[in-house]
Every structure is written in C-alpha cells, then in structure tokens.
Design a protein around this motif. Sequence first.
Motif, short mmCIF file in Angstrom:
data_model
loop_
_atom_site.label_atom_id
_atom_site.label_comp_id
_atom_site.label_asym_id
_atom_site.label_seq_id
_atom_site.Cartn_x
_atom_site.Cartn_y
_atom_site.Cartn_z
N GLY A 69 0.82 -1.20 0.00
CA GLY A 69 0.00 0.00 0.00
C GLY A 69 0.85 1.25 0.00
N TYR A 70 2.07 1.11 -0.49
CA TYR A 70 3.04 2.22 -0.47
C TYR A 70 2.52 3.46 -1.19
N ALA A 71 1.82 3.27 -2.30
CA ALA A 71 1.33 4.43 -3.06
C ALA A 71 0.38 5.27 -2.22
N ALA A 72 -0.29 4.64 -1.24
CA ALA A 72 -1.23 5.37 -0.39
C ALA A 72 -0.52 6.16 0.70
N LEU A 125 -7.90 -16.22 2.37
CA LEU A 125 -6.55 -15.79 2.78
C LEU A 125 -5.90 -14.93 1.69
N THR A 126 -6.06 -15.35 0.43
CA THR A 126 -5.51 -14.59 -0.68
C THR A 126 -6.14 -13.21 -0.76
N GLY A 127 -7.46 -13.18 -0.60
CA GLY A 127 -8.16 -11.89 -0.62
C GLY A 127 -7.71 -10.99 0.51
N ALA A 128 -7.45 -11.59 1.68
CA ALA A 128 -6.97 -10.81 2.82
C ALA A 128 -5.60 -10.21 2.53
N PHE A 129 -4.72 -10.99 1.90
CA PHE A 129 -3.39 -10.49 1.54
C PHE A 129 -3.52 -9.31 0.58
N ASP A 130 -4.31 -9.49 -0.47
CA ASP A 130 -4.46 -8.42 -1.46
C ASP A 130 -5.09 -7.17 -0.85
N SER A 131 -6.04 -7.37 0.07
CA SER A 131 -6.74 -6.24 0.67
C SER A 131 -5.91 -5.53 1.74
N SER A 132 -4.85 -6.18 2.22
CA SER A 132 -4.05 -5.58 3.29
C SER A 132 -3.35 -4.31 2.85
N SER A 133 -3.23 -4.11 1.54
CA SER A 133 -2.62 -2.86 1.06
C SER A 133 -3.51 -1.66 1.37
N ALA A 134 -4.77 -1.91 1.76
CA ALA A 134 -5.69 -0.82 2.08
C ALA A 134 -5.43 -0.22 3.46
N ILE A 135 -4.61 -0.88 4.29
CA ILE A 135 -4.34 -0.37 5.64
C ILE A 135 -3.73 1.02 5.59
N PHE A 136 -2.79 1.24 4.67
CA PHE A 136 -2.16 2.56 4.58
C PHE A 136 -3.12 3.58 3.97
N LEU A 137 -4.05 3.13 3.14
CA LEU A 137 -5.06 4.05 2.62
C LEU A 137 -5.95 4.54 3.75
N ILE A 138 -6.36 3.61 4.61
CA ILE A 138 -7.20 3.98 5.76
C ILE A 138 -6.44 4.95 6.66
N TYR A 139 -5.14 4.69 6.85
CA TYR A 139 -4.35 5.60 7.68
C TYR A 139 -4.27 6.99 7.03
N ILE A 156 5.63 -4.04 -12.44
CA ILE A 156 4.54 -3.93 -11.46
C ILE A 156 4.96 -3.06 -10.28
N ASN A 157 6.11 -3.37 -9.70
CA ASN A 157 6.54 -2.63 -8.51
C ASN A 157 6.97 -1.19 -8.83
N TYR A 158 7.50 -0.99 -10.02
CA TYR A 158 7.87 0.36 -10.44
C TYR A 158 6.61 1.23 -10.58
N PHE A 159 5.55 0.66 -11.12
CA PHE A 159 4.31 1.41 -11.28
C PHE A 159 3.69 1.72 -9.91
N VAL A 160 3.71 0.74 -9.00
CA VAL A 160 3.17 0.96 -7.65
C VAL A 160 3.89 2.12 -6.97
N ALA A 161 5.20 2.19 -7.14
CA ALA A 161 6.01 3.20 -6.46
C ALA A 161 5.90 4.58 -7.09
#
Length: 562
Positions: free
Chosen positions: A77-80, A206-220, A365-370
């Motif tokens: 969730g780095y972009a957030a 579990l997979t969905g939880a992993f993918d959704s965990s990037s939202a933690i920084f968005l919430i913050y 993928i990671n370059y675009f995220v960053a």
Amino acid sequence: MSLAERLSAMDTIEGNGRAFSPDGKDRRLSFNPVSTWMPPVAYEEPVGAFEVPKTKRLFQIAFAVVYCLLAAGIVFGYAAIKPVFIEEGVYREYCTKTELEQDLGVCYKQELRLNLMFTCAAVATNVCALPVGAILDKYGPRLCSIIGCFFLALGAFVMGFAKSFPFDGYIPGYLFLALGGPFVFIPAFQLSNAFPSNSGLILSMLTGAFDSSSAIFLIYRLAYKASGGKYTPSKFFLSYLVIPAAILLIQIFVMPGQSYKTVSELRMEAEIPEDPETDPEIQSASGDRRDNLIEDYRIRRESVVGEITELLGSKGAERHAKKEELKRARSGVYGVLHGKTASQQIATPWFWLITLFTVVQMTRINYFVATVRPQYQYLLGSFKDAVEVNTFFDVALPLGGLIAVPFIGFILDNASTPATLALLVGSATIIGVLGTLPFKGAAFANIALFVIYRPLYYTTVSDYAAKVFGFDTFGKVYGLIICLAGLFNFSQSALDALTHQVFNGDPIPANVLLMSIALVVGGSLVGFVWWRKEGLKRERLEDEAEDATERLMPTAETIEEE
C-alpha cells in the motif's frame, strides 16, 4: 498467496502418481527451497484436522484471515502512504537549495530515496520466501509466524522512531515490515487442510486478505487527513504495535503448532487394515487380553475412518480427483519436467524464459506501484488529476485482488498453459500502451486492468511452476525464480534516475522500454511453450497409436492356434 490456492488442489491427488516417496509415505508439497540440500532433521508429525474441535478450527481460520488482512502485505500500500511521507517532509533534507526555493512538492533525490524504501521492501518480500519455506518445513507454522510477529513489531517500532534516530530509520523499518508479512502469511496456507472439502474457499479468503491488506495505509492516510496531520506516521506505527502483539497471542493460544495433514495423508491414515490380525501387538497377545485388543482395534478403526470420511466427504474426493485430472490434460504441458532434478530443470528454456518474463514483469509492477502519482502528474499535466488517479489506484489495488479471484480460478482451470501465458503477455502489452496515453480515461482504464492483472500474473507463474517442474523441486525452482526477480527489482532505482535525469520526468521512455522487453521475452515464452505442447501432443498420439497397433496385431501363439 494465490500460489497456495492453485497448488493445494493438486496436492489432494498428487499421491496417485509419482508424488509418492520411496519409503511409501505420501510426499507433502514443500515450500523449502533447500530441502534436499540441508541435513535431515527430526520431523514432527502433522496433526489430523478431525483431532481438533470444529469450533477451534473455525476460530483459527477466522483469526488468520483477520491478521493477514492487517499485516500480510501492507507494504504494497506504499502508493497510499507515500503522499503522507512527502507531506511530513521525509527525506526533504536531500533537496537542493534551489529546489527548496522553488517549493517543489517532491524533489528529485527525495523521490529516489522514497522509492528506494519501497524497492528494498519489495525485494525483501520475494527473497525472504527462501528462508520462510525452510523454517516452515523444519519448525512448523507457529514458530514461523512468531518470527513474523518479531519483524512486524521491529518494523513498526523503527518506523515510529525513525525521525529520532541518528541514521535513516525509514528504509530498515519498512524493510522489517516487509519481512514480517510472508512469515505470518505463508504459514496460514496449511489451514486449508482444516476443512479439506472447503480448501479452495479458505485459500481464497486468505488470498483476498493479503491483497486487501494494502488498504491499511489508505485507511491511515484518510485518518491523517481527517486529523489535519495530527495523527502523524510516528503515532500510527507505534499504535500498530498492537497488531503483532495480538498475532503473537493468537499463535500461542489458538493456532496449531504443526501443520494439518493433507488430504493424501488423511487417506493413508484411513487405510487401516480391516483385519486386526495385522497388528503386531495383537499377534503376540493371547487370551482375554487378545480379545480386548481386537475390540479396541475395531472401535479405534471405525472411529478414525468415520471421522476422516466425514471430514473429506464420501464422494467429494473422487469427484475432485477427476476434475483435477481433466485440468492437467487441459494444460497440455503438465508433468513435462517431473522426475528431473532441480539442476536439470534449471538448465532448460522452461526455466529461463519464465524467469526472464517474471523479472521484467515484477519490475514493471513494482515500479508502477512506487511511481503512479509522478507518472500521471507528468502525463496529465495536472497535480490535481494525478492525485485523483492515485486515490483511485489506492482503492482499486486491494479490491482488484478480491474481484480477480474467481476469474483467475476459471482461467487456470479451463485454459491451456500457452493460452494463459498469451493472455498475460497480451494484457501486459495493453497496460503498457495505456500507460503512455495522456488522458484521464486511459489512466483509469490502465489502473483497472493493472489491479486485475497483478494477481493473475503472480498466480499464473506459480501455476506454471507446479505444472511444469512438479512438487519434488517446487521449493527450489519456484523460490529461485522469485528470488532472482526480486533482486532485479533494484533496477527500479536506475529507471528512476533515467526518467528524472535523462528524460526530465517523462515516464514514457522507461515504460516503452519495459513493455518492449516484456513483449519480446513473453512472446518467446508463449511460442516455446506452444511448440512444446504440440510436440507433446503428437508424441502422446504416436504412443497411443503404437499401443493400439500392438494390441490388434496377432501374436505368434495366436497364429499357431488358428
């Protein structure tokens, strides 16, 4: 993550083929990349799910989904959270006097340093799959997860006091958070065996939880803005220490110390001989003691067989096995390198083509995220539009993983391996083209396709490795692929420098370069796999024709009788 979802299903019937070990015991899917390169260790027997109360198993799964949602992949969730770091002046000291006078939102060296933080985290996430697999196989899921708690707590602590340290605390802090994710996430895979008939659902959660965990920084970030900047990153990360502490307590008091037995292992346990005379203890007993032992044997056998049958379902396993055999046939290349050593597999084009493709795509993928916001700030020529696109990306990234799960399963279950790879290459090319268009509509379309493509790509690579290389060498071969791809992610710093120093912030040349390389390498991969698929198909048809001819031709004995 999705990796486990594709492999767990295969593991349920792998015992019917060449997955049996020489000593007759069914082989377990291992994530240990150095399994045969390490000295043997004492192996603690996994536990059968039927031996644990159903309610406790349900709580274990529920807790695992929640803590994976809160910790497994938060660094993505780095972009957030990057805009918060910029607003807080993180690495602002790297800006020149001229840049400070111009009051730029983010200066060149500051941008490089911020992106390096994510690059190191992305590399660590992939490379640490190697030690995670070894520790998980050797010591079990509980110890592995406790190590993850330590890394998460250390990362949160260092991030919380990063401004106070006499050294750069942000890069090591974010790195420790990245290390903690796989250590708590990968051990959770084995919980799919807690309810084998619902393993796909559990792994999807579990997979969905992993993918959704990037939202933690968005919430913050939303909380940060709502507080007017008073809820600083330091306060957030120190309060985040509650999460690893809670996971630690869950591991100690709720989660299993050893993995649950796979379906294959449960089947073997259910194959208790009906005749009690096969038991050595009964054979050596006599009189009343013998009668009592026989009665205990029969009661125990009926209990174990009944509980395992209830756990697996009477006909579900057979139907599942038939479905998996059909999926293998559809692949077209299943088992092509099974039975070969890891070194033999690594020396083939099967390995190097998928590795090169993975290196390029993971870097993209990671370059675009960053860099999603600075890319679109240049392309759209508007900071406001770039923020809008960035916000859409922050929301779409966790949702994309959830939405993609059923579609990914359908594609991998029904399409051949060459067709799936061709879909990956085609989608990557479309994303590359959309990423060069200076229109807001193209930006939203690019992100929508990207967030679906990302989980499809990762799952397809693991699915390819399982089908082509097999289970015996999976840990070593797949681990090496991901490790090499992770290490090459350091090239993001070079891409950043190229974009800012040579092309004055224009992201198009770097994106076109990556897209072109991916198209060439991906096209070669698809062409090679398709060519080998057709070759394998011809070989099978020739073998079947030869067998049919041998059955139809009369033998010498038959001619003499006539």
